[in-house]
Design an enzyme around this catalytic site. Structure first.
Site, PDB file in Angstrom:
ATOM      1  N   ILE A   1       2.134  22.313 -35.280  1.00 50.68           N
ATOM      2  CA  ILE A   1       2.940  22.659 -34.110  1.00 50.68           C
ATOM      3  C   ILE A   1       4.070  21.643 -34.010  1.00 50.68           C
ATOM      4  CG2 ILE A   1       2.923  22.908 -31.604  1.00 50.68           C
ATOM      5  CD1 ILE A   1      -0.087  23.562 -31.861  1.00 50.68           C
ATOM      6  N   ASP A   2       5.308  22.130 -34.085  1.00 54.49           N
ATOM      7  CA  ASP A   2       6.440  21.209 -34.011  1.00 54.49           C
ATOM      8  C   ASP A   2       6.922  21.055 -32.569  1.00 54.49           C
ATOM      9  OD1 ASP A   2       8.101  23.412 -33.416  1.00 54.49           O
ATOM     10  OD2 ASP A   2       8.775  23.606 -35.488  1.00 54.49           O
ATOM     11  N   SER A   3       7.901  20.188 -32.376  1.00 52.57           N
ATOM     12  CA  SER A   3       8.366  19.893 -31.022  1.00 52.57           C
ATOM     13  C   SER A   3       8.966  21.121 -30.339  1.00 52.57           C
ATOM     14  CB  SER A   3       9.373  18.745 -31.039  1.00 52.57           C
ATOM     15  OG  SER A   3      10.479  19.066 -31.857  1.00 52.57           O
TER      16      SER A   3
ATOM     17  N   ASP B   1       7.934  24.206 -30.729  1.00 48.24           N
ATOM     18  CA  ASP B   1       6.779  24.987 -30.262  1.00 48.24           C
ATOM     19  C   ASP B   1       6.231  24.409 -28.955  1.00 48.24           C
ATOM     20  OD1 ASP B   1       6.794  26.757 -32.462  1.00 48.24           O
ATOM     21  OD2 ASP B   1       5.533  25.401 -33.645  1.00 48.24           O
TER      22      ASP B   1
END
Length: 73
Positions: A31-33, A35
């Site tokens: 999960i990236d920033s 997301d």
């Protein structure tokens, strides 16, 4: 709140709920920033509360759930 976050991640981010624990970091689940920001914005709309996490050290589902619980209650 934790269960709500897991359900959101499972549905919106296509993750297996069984892979998510309170100690799971966003990074470990891919999960990236962006997301995380989208998740926060969706929760703000749903809960009707502003969740400003800027400057907060939130890296896991458990930490995010505790932060949101503190803002909502």
């Amino acid at each position: 709140m934790y269960e709500k976050l897991v359900a959101y991640a499972a549905k919106q981010l296509e993750l297996d709920p069984e892979d998510i624990t309170p100690e799971s970091s966003f990074e470990s689940l891919g999960i990236d920033s962006l997301d995380v920001v989208e998740m926060i914005m969706d929760l703000e709309t749903e809960l009707g509360v502003e969740l400003d996490i800027e400057g907060e050290n939130i890296a896991t589902f458990g930490e995010l759930a505790a932060f949101i619980d503190a803002k909502v209650n």
